[in-house]
Design an enzyme around this catalytic site. Structure first.
Site, PDB file in Angstrom:
ATOM      1  N   VAL A 166       0.871  -1.179   0.000  1.00 17.81           N
ATOM      2  CA  VAL A 166       0.000   0.000   0.000  1.00 17.81           C
ATOM      3  C   VAL A 166       0.906   1.227   0.000  1.00 17.81           C
ATOM      4  CG1 VAL A 166      -1.735   1.293   1.299  1.00 17.81           C
ATOM      5  CG2 VAL A 166      -1.814  -1.220   1.248  1.00 17.81           C
ATOM      6  N   ASP A 203      -9.129  11.296   0.701  1.00 21.59           N
ATOM      7  CA  ASP A 203      -8.449  12.373   1.416  1.00 21.59           C
ATOM      8  C   ASP A 203      -7.946  11.835   2.759  1.00 21.59           C
ATOM      9  OD1 ASP A 203      -7.592  14.592   2.731  1.00 21.59           O
ATOM     10  OD2 ASP A 203      -9.485  15.696   2.587  1.00 21.59           O
ATOM     11  N   ASN A 243       3.474   7.665   2.753  1.00 24.11           N
ATOM     12  CA  ASN A 243       4.281   8.721   2.134  1.00 24.11           C
ATOM     13  C   ASN A 243       3.517  10.025   1.909  1.00 24.11           C
ATOM     14  OD1 ASN A 243       6.454   9.709   0.032  1.00 24.11           O
ATOM     15  ND2 ASN A 243       4.500   9.679  -1.080  1.00 24.11           N
ATOM     16  N   TYR A 291       5.059  22.553   8.943  1.00 23.41           N
ATOM     17  CA  TYR A 291       5.516  21.383   8.179  1.00 23.41           C
ATOM     18  C   TYR A 291       6.715  20.731   8.864  1.00 23.41           C
ATOM     19  CZ  TYR A 291       7.713  18.552   4.574  1.00 23.41           C
ATOM     20  OH  TYR A 291       8.291  17.503   3.894  1.00 23.41           O
ATOM     21  N   LYS A 323       7.211  16.865  10.398  1.00 26.31           N
ATOM     22  CA  LYS A 323       8.243  15.905   9.984  1.00 26.31           C
ATOM     23  C   LYS A 323       9.125  15.513  11.176  1.00 26.31           C
ATOM     24  CE  LYS A 323       6.771  15.208   5.946  1.00 26.31           C
ATOM     25  NZ  LYS A 323       6.480  13.916   5.329  1.00 26.31           N
TER      26      LYS A 323
HETATM   27  N1  LIG Z   1       9.937  17.145  -2.254  1.00 24.09           N
HETATM   28  C1  LIG Z   1      10.693  17.354  -1.186  1.00 24.09           C
HETATM   29  O1  LIG Z   1      11.600  18.218  -1.200  1.00 24.09           O
HETATM   30  C2  LIG Z   1      10.508  16.494   0.043  1.00 24.09           C
HETATM   31  C3  LIG Z   1      11.558  16.439   0.973  1.00 24.09           C
HETATM   32  C4  LIG Z   1      11.393  15.661   2.117  1.00 24.09           C
HETATM   33  C5  LIG Z   1      10.225  14.948   2.319  1.00 24.09           C
HETATM   34  N2  LIG Z   1       9.220  15.022   1.389  1.00 24.09           N
HETATM   35  C6  LIG Z   1       7.998  14.270   1.650  1.00 24.09           C
HETATM   36  O2  LIG Z   1       7.786  13.362   0.583  1.00 24.09           O
HETATM   37  C7  LIG Z   1       6.401  13.004   0.562  1.00 24.09           C
HETATM   38  C8  LIG Z   1       5.929  13.033  -0.873  1.00 24.09           C
HETATM   39  O3  LIG Z   1       6.000  14.361  -1.356  1.00 24.09           O
HETATM   40  P1  LIG Z   1       6.577  14.715  -2.804  1.00 24.09           P
HETATM   41  O4  LIG Z   1       7.766  15.551  -2.611  1.00 24.09           O
HETATM   42  O5  LIG Z   1       6.676  13.504  -3.625  1.00 24.09           O
HETATM   43  O6  LIG Z   1       5.460  15.721  -3.352  1.00 24.09           O
HETATM   44  P2  LIG Z   1       4.209  15.484  -4.308  1.00 24.09           P
HETATM   45  O7  LIG Z   1       4.692  15.083  -5.653  1.00 24.09           O
HETATM   46  O8  LIG Z   1       3.404  16.726  -4.173  1.00 24.09           O
HETATM   47  O9  LIG Z   1       3.458  14.240  -3.660  1.00 24.09           O
HETATM   48  C9  LIG Z   1       2.527  14.352  -2.614  1.00 24.09           C
HETATM   49  C10 LIG Z   1       1.583  13.191  -2.712  1.00 24.09           C
HETATM   50  O10 LIG Z   1       0.660  13.247  -1.614  1.00 24.09           O
HETATM   51  C11 LIG Z   1      -0.662  13.197  -2.147  1.00 24.09           C
HETATM   52  N3  LIG Z   1      -1.594  13.911  -1.296  1.00 24.09           N
HETATM   53  C12 LIG Z   1      -1.640  15.245  -1.038  1.00 24.09           C
HETATM   54  N4  LIG Z   1      -2.668  15.526  -0.222  1.00 24.09           N
HETATM   55  C13 LIG Z   1      -3.282  14.335   0.039  1.00 24.09           C
HETATM   56  C14 LIG Z   1      -4.413  13.981   0.809  1.00 24.09           C
HETATM   57  N5  LIG Z   1      -5.116  14.895   1.484  1.00 24.09           N
HETATM   58  N6  LIG Z   1      -4.786  12.684   0.844  1.00 24.09           N
HETATM   59  C15 LIG Z   1      -4.089  11.761   0.144  1.00 24.09           C
HETATM   60  N7  LIG Z   1      -3.008  12.031  -0.595  1.00 24.09           N
HETATM   61  C16 LIG Z   1      -2.610  13.316  -0.648  1.00 24.09           C
HETATM   62  C17 LIG Z   1      -0.532  13.837  -3.526  1.00 24.09           C
HETATM   63  O11 LIG Z   1      -1.554  13.428  -4.397  1.00 24.09           O
HETATM   64  P3  LIG Z   1      -2.835  14.279  -4.822  1.00 24.09           P
HETATM   65  O12 LIG Z   1      -2.366  15.647  -5.144  1.00 24.09           O
HETATM   66  O13 LIG Z   1      -3.362  13.500  -5.979  1.00 24.09           O
HETATM   67  O14 LIG Z   1      -3.715  14.202  -3.635  1.00 24.09           O
HETATM   68  C18 LIG Z   1       0.783  13.240  -4.003  1.00 24.09           C
HETATM   69  O15 LIG Z   1       0.568  11.931  -4.469  1.00 24.09           O
HETATM   70  C19 LIG Z   1       5.688  13.979   1.489  1.00 24.09           C
HETATM   71  O16 LIG Z   1       5.428  13.334   2.716  1.00 24.09           O
HETATM   72  C20 LIG Z   1       6.718  15.079   1.691  1.00 24.09           C
HETATM   73  O17 LIG Z   1       6.565  15.727   2.925  1.00 24.09           O
HETATM   74  C21 LIG Z   1       9.347  15.769   0.255  1.00 24.09           C
END
Ligand SMILES: NC(=O)c1ccc[n+]([C@@H]2O[C@H](COP(=O)([O-])OP(=O)(O)OC[C@H]3O[C@@H](n4cnc5c(N)ncnc54)[C@H](OP(=O)(O)O)[C@@H]3O)[C@@H](O)[C@H]2O)c1
Length: 257
Positions: free
Chosen positions: A7, A59, A84, A149, A153
């Site tokens: 999942v 959601d 994630n 945020y 984390k």
């Molecule tokens: N990018 C960075 O620099 C970075 C660094 C450290 C950690 N992270 C972490 O990595 C994880 C993934 O983020 P990402 O960077 O890959 O960004 P992303 O491409 O924006 O991915 C976020 C994902 O979460 C989903 N999401 C958002 N709101 C949601 C909700 N209410 N219910 C269910 N799903 C939801 C989004 O899908 P939908 O829009 O379709 O809902 C998307 O699939 C996050 O936990 C983020 O905090 C990111």
């Protein structure tokens, strides 16, 4: 050979989509979830690569959304849970819309805790399973202009290690993936494109996911991805929080990108 069910939440884009890809390549059947119809496009892309994929649009910031994901799993054993889904929110806390700030908490913390509680209990009962939680190196830093945020984390980085220790006598492993800035939709969603970190060169989400997935498969406690991020986490343990907050200010202050 099938590895059973994985999942993956937040799998419509970015790191989550790449984590799903890692699972599929290793033979897991996938149940992927996100909040928008983009999850269907991600599923199509994965199916085109030979993956077996079910989708759920839910959601996960709401108890109902998490309950729908749990219902979609049903009585099937979950071999791997990759929790994630997460969002950020830039800007000064007092200038943020409170509802949006709380949504960051509800998705990143509450949604993750609800899901891990349910799936983790069932894994413990079977004495097998792997959990990967996407935390962040942001959890090591007081996050001026991204304070809520970074707080979420910090919770996840910490929670993950505590849960892992509680499960030390079982065959359930808990691993925390702690990326630094990664090239995904994250900064646009967070409204942080006009910041230094928003404009900076970032890591490839496929590389980040591969490292997190490998750490999960090895049952490691966690992985900070990328050499410079490892250095940053070492310094975060040495420098006073006030200095770290000042450094974060320079990276995340709006209008300085
Ligand atoms: N990018 C960075 O620099 C970075 C660094 C450290 C950690 N992270 C972490 O990595 C994880 C993934 O983020 P990402 O960077 O890959 O960004 P992303 O491409 O924006 O991915 C976020 C994902 O979460 C989903 N999401 C958002 N709101 C949601 C909700 N209410 N219910 C269910 N799903 C939801 C989004 O899908 P939908 O829009 O379709 O809902 C998307 O699939 C996050 O936990 C983020 O905090 C990111």
């Amino acid at each position: 050979m099938s590895q059973g069910l994985a999942v993956v939440t937040g799998a419509s884009s970015g790191i989550g989509l790449e984590l799903a890809r890692c699972c599929a390549r290793d033979g897991y059947a996938l149940l992927i979830c996100s909040d928008t119809a983009e999850i269907e496009e991600a599923a199509e892309a994965l199916r085109a690569e030979g993956a077996k994929v079910e989708t759920l649009q839910a959601d996960l910031a709401t108890p109902d959304g998490v309950a729908r994901l749990i219902a979609a799993v049903g009585s099937r054993p979950v071999e791997a849970l990759l929790a994630n889904a997460g969002i950020g929110l830039g800007g000064a806390f007092l200038d943020q819309d409170l509802g949006r700030a709380l949504r960051v908490v509800q998705l990143n913390i509450e949604g993750t805790v609800r899901l891990v509680h349910h799936v983790g209990r069932r894994m413990r009962a079977r004495d097998r399973g792997r959990i990967l939680i996407t935390g962040s190196i942001a959890g090591f830093l007081p996050g001026s202009f991204q304070a809520v945020y970074n707080g979420t984390k910090a919770f996840l980085d910490n929670f993950s290690v505590g849960l892992r220790d509680e499960l030390r006598d079982s065959r359930v492993t808990v691993t925390c993936l702690m990326p630094g800035a990664t090239e995904t939709d994250f900064f646009e969603t967070a409204g942080m494109e006009d910041t230094k970190v928003g404009r900076a060169d970032k890591a490839d989400p496929a590389d980040v996911a591969r490292q997190g997935y490998a750490a999960m498969c090895e049952g490691e406690s966690g992985v900070v991805t990328g050499f410079m991020n490892k250095v940053r986490t070492v310094f975060s343990g040495l420098l006073p929080d006030t200095v770290l907050a000042e450094m974060h200010r320079r990276m995340a202050r709006p209008g300085e990108g």
